[in-house]
Design a protein around this motif. Sequence first.
Motif, PDB file in Angstrom:
ATOM      1  N   VAL A   1       0.829  -1.212   0.000  1.00  0.00           N
ATOM      2  CA  VAL A   1       0.000   0.000   0.000  1.00  0.00           C
ATOM      3  C   VAL A   1       0.864   1.263   0.000  1.00  0.00           C
ATOM      4  O   VAL A   1       0.728   2.112  -0.891  1.00  0.00           O
ATOM      5  N   PRO A   2       1.766   1.456   0.966  1.00  0.00           N
ATOM      6  CA  PRO A   2       2.601   2.659   0.899  1.00  0.00           C
ATOM      7  C   PRO A   2       3.539   2.680  -0.300  1.00  0.00           C
ATOM      8  O   PRO A   2       3.848   3.755  -0.833  1.00  0.00           O
ATOM      9  N   ALA A   3       4.001   1.502  -0.742  1.00  0.00           N
ATOM     10  CA  ALA A   3       4.877   1.461  -1.916  1.00  0.00           C
ATOM     11  C   ALA A   3       4.148   1.950  -3.161  1.00  0.00           C
ATOM     12  O   ALA A   3       4.724   2.645  -4.007  1.00  0.00           O
ATOM     13  N   ALA A   4       2.879   1.599  -3.293  1.00  0.00           N
ATOM     14  CA  ALA A   4       2.093   2.068  -4.436  1.00  0.00           C
ATOM     15  C   ALA A   4       1.919   3.580  -4.401  1.00  0.00           C
ATOM     16  O   ALA A   4       1.952   4.249  -5.442  1.00  0.00           O
ATOM     17  N   ILE A   5       1.740   4.115  -3.196  1.00  0.00           N
ATOM     18  CA  ILE A   5       1.611   5.571  -3.056  1.00  0.00           C
ATOM     19  C   ILE A   5       2.917   6.243  -3.492  1.00  0.00           C
ATOM     20  O   ILE A   5       2.914   7.252  -4.215  1.00  0.00           O
TER      21      ILE A   5
ATOM     22  N   GLN B   1      -2.587  -4.615   7.217  1.00  0.00           N
ATOM     23  CA  GLN B   1      -1.392  -4.113   7.890  1.00  0.00           C
ATOM     24  C   GLN B   1      -1.128  -2.628   7.630  1.00  0.00           C
ATOM     25  O   GLN B   1      -0.472  -1.963   8.433  1.00  0.00           O
ATOM     26  N   SER B   2      -1.633  -2.100   6.502  1.00  0.00           N
ATOM     27  CA  SER B   2      -1.287  -0.712   6.167  1.00  0.00           C
ATOM     28  C   SER B   2      -2.409   0.035   5.454  1.00  0.00           C
ATOM     29  O   SER B   2      -2.161   1.043   4.818  1.00  0.00           O
ATOM     30  N   MET B   3      -3.643  -0.453   5.572  1.00  0.00           N
ATOM     31  CA  MET B   3      -4.729   0.181   4.821  1.00  0.00           C
ATOM     32  C   MET B   3      -5.005   1.610   5.292  1.00  0.00           C
ATOM     33  O   MET B   3      -5.601   2.407   4.546  1.00  0.00           O
ATOM     34  N   GLN B   4      -4.568   1.968   6.500  1.00  0.00           N
ATOM     35  CA  GLN B   4      -4.799   3.334   6.979  1.00  0.00           C
ATOM     36  C   GLN B   4      -4.118   4.366   6.093  1.00  0.00           C
ATOM     37  O   GLN B   4      -4.514   5.539   6.075  1.00  0.00           O
ATOM     38  N   GLU B   5      -3.120   3.942   5.316  1.00  0.00           N
ATOM     39  CA  GLU B   5      -2.411   4.885   4.463  1.00  0.00           C
ATOM     40  C   GLU B   5      -3.248   5.323   3.257  1.00  0.00           C
ATOM     41  O   GLU B   5      -2.823   6.203   2.496  1.00  0.00           O
ATOM     42  N   MET B   6      -4.431   4.715   3.079  1.00  0.00           N
ATOM     43  CA  MET B   6      -5.344   5.228   2.055  1.00  0.00           C
ATOM     44  C   MET B   6      -5.633   6.706   2.300  1.00  0.00           C
ATOM     45  O   MET B   6      -5.899   7.470   1.362  1.00  0.00           O
ATOM     46  N   ALA B   7      -5.585   7.110   3.562  1.00  0.00           N
ATOM     47  CA  ALA B   7      -5.847   8.509   3.893  1.00  0.00           C
ATOM     48  C   ALA B   7      -4.852   9.445   3.216  1.00  0.00           C
ATOM     49  O   ALA B   7      -5.201  10.580   2.850  1.00  0.00           O
ATOM     50  N   VAL B   8      -3.613   8.985   3.023  1.00  0.00           N
ATOM     51  CA  VAL B   8      -2.608   9.802   2.354  1.00  0.00           C
ATOM     52  C   VAL B   8      -3.041  10.109   0.924  1.00  0.00           C
ATOM     53  O   VAL B   8      -2.887  11.233   0.429  1.00  0.00           O
ATOM     54  N   CYS B   9      -3.602   9.096   0.251  1.00  0.00           N
ATOM     55  CA  CYS B   9      -4.074   9.291  -1.131  1.00  0.00           C
ATOM     56  C   CYS B   9      -5.185  10.331  -1.185  1.00  0.00           C
ATOM     57  O   CYS B   9      -5.245  11.148  -2.110  1.00  0.00           O
ATOM     58  N   VAL B  10      -6.065  10.287  -0.203  1.00  0.00           N
ATOM     59  CA  VAL B  10      -7.179  11.232  -0.183  1.00  0.00           C
ATOM     60  C   VAL B  10      -6.670  12.645   0.072  1.00  0.00           C
ATOM     61  O   VAL B  10      -7.037  13.614  -0.614  1.00  0.00           O
ATOM     62  N   MET B  11      -5.781  12.785   1.041  1.00  0.00           N
ATOM     63  CA  MET B  11      -5.278  14.114   1.408  1.00  0.00           C
ATOM     64  C   MET B  11      -4.467  14.759   0.285  1.00  0.00           C
ATOM     65  O   MET B  11      -4.444  15.987   0.152  1.00  0.00           O
ATOM     66  N   HIS B  12      -3.814  13.923  -0.545  1.00  0.00           N
ATOM     67  CA  HIS B  12      -2.961  14.464  -1.603  1.00  0.00           C
ATOM     68  C   HIS B  12      -3.534  14.214  -3.004  1.00  0.00           C
ATOM     69  O   HIS B  12      -2.827  14.432  -3.990  1.00  0.00           O
ATOM     70  N   SER B  13      -4.788  13.781  -3.068  1.00  0.00           N
ATOM     71  CA  SER B  13      -5.474  13.564  -4.358  1.00  0.00           C
ATOM     72  C   SER B  13      -4.655  12.678  -5.295  1.00  0.00           C
ATOM     73  O   SER B  13      -4.416  13.011  -6.462  1.00  0.00           O
TER      74      SER B  13
ATOM     75  N   ALA C   1     -13.194   1.686   2.697  1.00  0.00           N
ATOM     76  CA  ALA C   1     -12.569   2.617   1.760  1.00  0.00           C
ATOM     77  C   ALA C   1     -13.456   3.841   1.517  1.00  0.00           C
ATOM     78  O   ALA C   1     -12.966   4.972   1.455  1.00  0.00           O
ATOM     79  N   ARG C   2     -14.750   3.624   1.400  1.00  0.00           N
ATOM     80  CA  ARG C   2     -15.668   4.757   1.192  1.00  0.00           C
ATOM     81  C   ARG C   2     -15.619   5.704   2.394  1.00  0.00           C
ATOM     82  O   ARG C   2     -15.672   6.927   2.238  1.00  0.00           O
ATOM     83  N   ASN C   3     -15.529   5.141   3.589  1.00  0.00           N
ATOM     84  CA  ASN C   3     -15.446   5.973   4.786  1.00  0.00           C
ATOM     85  C   ASN C   3     -14.137   6.764   4.851  1.00  0.00           C
ATOM     86  O   ASN C   3     -14.071   7.817   5.488  1.00  0.00           O
ATOM     87  N   PHE C   4     -13.095   6.259   4.191  1.00  0.00           N
ATOM     88  CA  PHE C   4     -11.847   7.004   4.084  1.00  0.00           C
ATOM     89  C   PHE C   4     -11.944   8.118   3.049  1.00  0.00           C
ATOM     90  O   PHE C   4     -11.104   9.003   3.013  1.00  0.00           O
ATOM     91  N   GLY C   5     -12.956   8.031   2.161  1.00  0.00           N
ATOM     92  CA  GLY C   5     -13.119   9.037   1.123  1.00  0.00           C
ATOM     93  C   GLY C   5     -12.812   8.547  -0.276  1.00  0.00           C
ATOM     94  O   GLY C   5     -12.752   9.350  -1.221  1.00  0.00           O
ATOM     95  N   LEU C   6     -12.611   7.237  -0.456  1.00  0.00           N
ATOM     96  CA  LEU C   6     -12.338   6.667  -1.767  1.00  0.00           C
ATOM     97  C   LEU C   6     -13.645   6.247  -2.435  1.00  0.00           C
ATOM     98  O   LEU C   6     -14.639   5.952  -1.763  1.00  0.00           O
ATOM     99  N   GLU C   7     -13.631   6.174  -3.770  1.00  0.00           N
ATOM    100  CA  GLU C   7     -14.674   5.452  -4.480  1.00  0.00           C
ATOM    101  C   GLU C   7     -14.346   3.965  -4.347  1.00  0.00           C
ATOM    102  O   GLU C   7     -13.170   3.572  -4.399  1.00  0.00           O
ATOM    103  N   ALA C   8     -15.365   3.128  -4.184  1.00  0.00           N
ATOM    104  CA  ALA C   8     -15.082   1.711  -3.951  1.00  0.00           C
ATOM    105  C   ALA C   8     -16.206   0.846  -4.482  1.00  0.00           C
ATOM    106  O   ALA C   8     -17.374   1.244  -4.501  1.00  0.00           O
ATOM    107  N   TRP C   9     -15.824  -0.362  -4.919  1.00  0.00           N
ATOM    108  CA  TRP C   9     -16.768  -1.333  -5.453  1.00  0.00           C
ATOM    109  C   TRP C   9     -16.441  -2.714  -4.887  1.00  0.00           C
ATOM    110  O   TRP C   9     -15.270  -3.040  -4.651  1.00  0.00           O
TER     111      TRP C   9
END
Length: 367
Positions: free
Chosen positions: A238-242, A264-276, A324-332
């Motif tokens: 997850v962080p490596a992809a970011i 183990q690292s899904m909380q880092e989705m928030a970084v994607c949201v904060m930095h678009s 993921a939606r609660n983090f602010g992502l689109e999700a399916w």
Amino acid sequence: MKLTGGQIVAKALKANGVDYVAGMPGDGSWALVEALLKTGSDIPFIQVIQEQSAVHLADGYFRACGRPMAVLLPAPLGLSKALGGIAVALADASAMLVISGGIPDHDDDWPEFTATGITKEHARVSSIEQLPQTLRQAFDTMFSGHIGPVSLDIPAAVQRASVDASLSPATLRANGAGDIPSLMVSRPVAQLRSVLEGDAILVVGTQTLQDIVGEMFPDFQHQGHFCTAGAGTVGWAVPAAIGAKLAMPARQVVCAVSDGDFLQSMQEMAVCVMHSLPVVFLVFNNSGSESLSDVQVSLAGQPRAGEFNLPDGKPYSPDFAAIARNFGLEAWRVEHASQLNPAFIKALNSKGPSLVEIITARGSRVN
């Protein structure tokens, strides 16, 4: 009310989500064919020209939509030309119910065929009273552990016999019947490749998933578009992809990760949201740590280490799409093959980060 054995089979197929029966009628199966064609059964019978084609047809049907078909053979299983096709279905974890009717003149003394290595289980039904329980057990066996075909020998005499019975669908339905069986990991990975751009970066999690992706993308890594952690480090992807998206903002970046790894690292989705950052997270959810549970053999029906279970043994899993939606992502959330392509396209076209959760089968690496 009176039901024939053939009608009980038809009712059980319907109760367990079987929409089609493919095969060839024979001297030992006319009563079953008549029951399938009877008004109210609503199960089309697809007659093929060669019996092995019926098995291949059912195999392809299951791989495409994850639901089983029934196959009707014109001769006892041990004499069938379809044995090779059934063995392929077993090896590739394709579910189907194979029904043979035997030979009318030999209903009482025809030797049973031991289907070791051909089907997960083979049973001969000697009386109409055994039919409901045997059919339920067949569907339970089909989807427990390694998914695969199950075969039943239902003699013509049992198909023609009648019994006073009022069987509701619930009494014929196996545990969990009606649920669409989960996908094997290889199917969504292959589908993903068909929609990725040529210079996309695919970041892959732990070793088990890396092996599968490597098989499906044999040339991708050599082109520099396939990133993995050599040691299969949990929580790396997850962080490596970011980081990869920050380095190459104009290229598609997809993070393919198992559910245990993602936790183990899904909380880092928030970084994607904060930095678009429009990273696509592809989460394979098999209710367990794939790298652990897929390489272990279940002992005496006990859950394997690495599986996520409730106290009663049922699989447990968070709803990753909802998280993921609660983090602010689109999700399916994808539960069967027909949903894969639309979800991938929407995620890749998203202007921000997105997540596709794919419900996959336990043991999918082994299968």
